[in-house]
Design an enzyme around this catalytic site. Sequence first.
Site, PDB file in Angstrom:
ATOM      1  CG  HIS A   1      47.049  36.487  43.152  1.00  0.00           C
ATOM      2  ND1 HIS A   1      47.285  37.831  43.332  1.00  0.00           N
ATOM      3  CD2 HIS A   1      45.700  36.326  43.274  1.00  0.00           C
ATOM      4  CE1 HIS A   1      46.141  38.455  43.544  1.00  0.00           C
ATOM      5  NE2 HIS A   1      45.161  37.565  43.521  1.00  0.00           N
TER       6      HIS A   1
ATOM      7  CD  GLU B   1      41.467  37.615  45.251  1.00  0.00           C
ATOM      8  OE1 GLU B   1      41.948  37.540  44.095  1.00  0.00           O
ATOM      9  OE2 GLU B   1      40.559  36.868  45.659  1.00  0.00           O
TER      10      GLU B   1
ATOM     11  CG  ASP C   1      31.124  34.134  40.830  1.00  0.00           C
ATOM     12  OD1 ASP C   1      31.378  33.367  39.876  1.00  0.00           O
ATOM     13  OD2 ASP C   1      31.890  34.299  41.802  1.00  0.00           O
TER      14      ASP C   1
ATOM     15  CB  SER D   1      50.104  39.897  43.777  1.00  0.00           C
ATOM     16  OG  SER D   1      49.747  38.653  43.178  1.00  0.00           O
TER      17      SER D   1
ATOM     18  CG  PHE E   1      34.988  28.521  47.911  1.00  0.00           C
ATOM     19  CD1 PHE E   1      33.966  29.344  47.480  1.00  0.00           C
ATOM     20  CD2 PHE E   1      36.270  28.733  47.412  1.00  0.00           C
ATOM     21  CE1 PHE E   1      34.200  30.368  46.561  1.00  0.00           C
ATOM     22  CE2 PHE E   1      36.511  29.747  46.492  1.00  0.00           C
ATOM     23  CZ  PHE E   1      35.475  30.564  46.070  1.00  0.00           C
TER      24      PHE E   1
END
Length: 302
Positions: free
Chosen positions: A271, A19, A111, A17, A221
Site C-alpha cells: 500500500h 492512498e 484522529d 494500492s 510526523f
Amino acid sequence: MTRDDRHPQGKKRLGISFEFFPPKSEEMEGQLWTTIEALAGWNPDFVSVTYGAGGSTKAPTMTTVRRLIADTTLPTAAHITCVDATREEVRHVAEEFIAAGVRRFVALRGDPQGGVGAAYAPHPGGFANAAELVAGLKEIGDFDISVSAYPEKHPESPDVAADIDMLKRKADAGAARALTQFFFDNDVFERYLERVRAAGITIPVVPGIMLIQNLTQLKRFASLCGASIPAFLDERFAGLDDQPQARAEVAADVAAEQIEDLVRRGIIDFHLYTMNRAPLVSAVLQRLGMERGGEARSGAAA
C-alpha cells in the site's frame, strides 16, 4: 497472499494500492487529479481516499470519491472513522458513500479534531473503536473492509500485545486486510507479522510504504504517530538539501529497495502513501520492473 490465479503459469504479480488525500484548495485539486491520471495506468488493486481528523474533510473526501467512481475504473475505497460521531451519524456517512457506489471501506477509529497525538475519547453514543466500526459496517452490507495495523505499536496502545489484540478484534469483526503504518525497518515488520500470526490472525497484513518527499517533515510526523526513522536515512539523504533531483532518486531507491527486500521475505502486496504526487511513485514501480497497463477510462463504472 499469492496471486497465481492472475497468472496461470505461477508467476506472481506485485499487488499495489494507492492512498490519496482530499484536496484543500483548487490548486491542490488540480494536482490530485493530475496524479490520479498519471497513476491509473499502473492498474492498482484499489485506491483509497483519506478522511480528516474528526471528519474534518467529509465534503472533499465525498467529492473525490464520487468523482473517482464516476470518471475512472479505479476500484475505490473510502476511509471512514468513528471519532466525534454517534453511530447514527457514522451510518449516515457510510450510506452516503454507498449511494455514490462505494463497496470498499478503510475503517479507522480516526484522529481527534486536534489531529495526530491529541487525546482521544470515544463519543458516548458512538463506536468505541475500529473493531466496533467494522462490525457496524458489516451490519449494513458485505463490504470489503481494510483496517490499520502498527508494526511499531499504535502510540496510544499500552503495549504490542494489546495492539495486536485490537487487530484480532478487527479481523474477527470482518476486516479483509490490514494496511500498516509506514515503517523503514523490515526486520521490525517481520517480527510483528510473526506475532500477528501467532495470535491467530490470518488476514493479509499489507505493508504501508511511505515515499519520502521531505525527510525533515517526515521525521516530525513520525514522532507523532510512533514510527521510527532509522539513521541510515539521514546518511542516504546527507548533502542533498539543495539537490531536488538527487533527493528524488534516493527516495525512489530507498522505497524500491525496501519493497524488494520484503518480496524476498514473501510479501507481494503493498500500500503506497502517494502524498498526491505521481513522479516518485512511478519511479519506484519502474525500479521494481512493473509495467503499465491501460489507463482508467473516463465515464466508465468503477
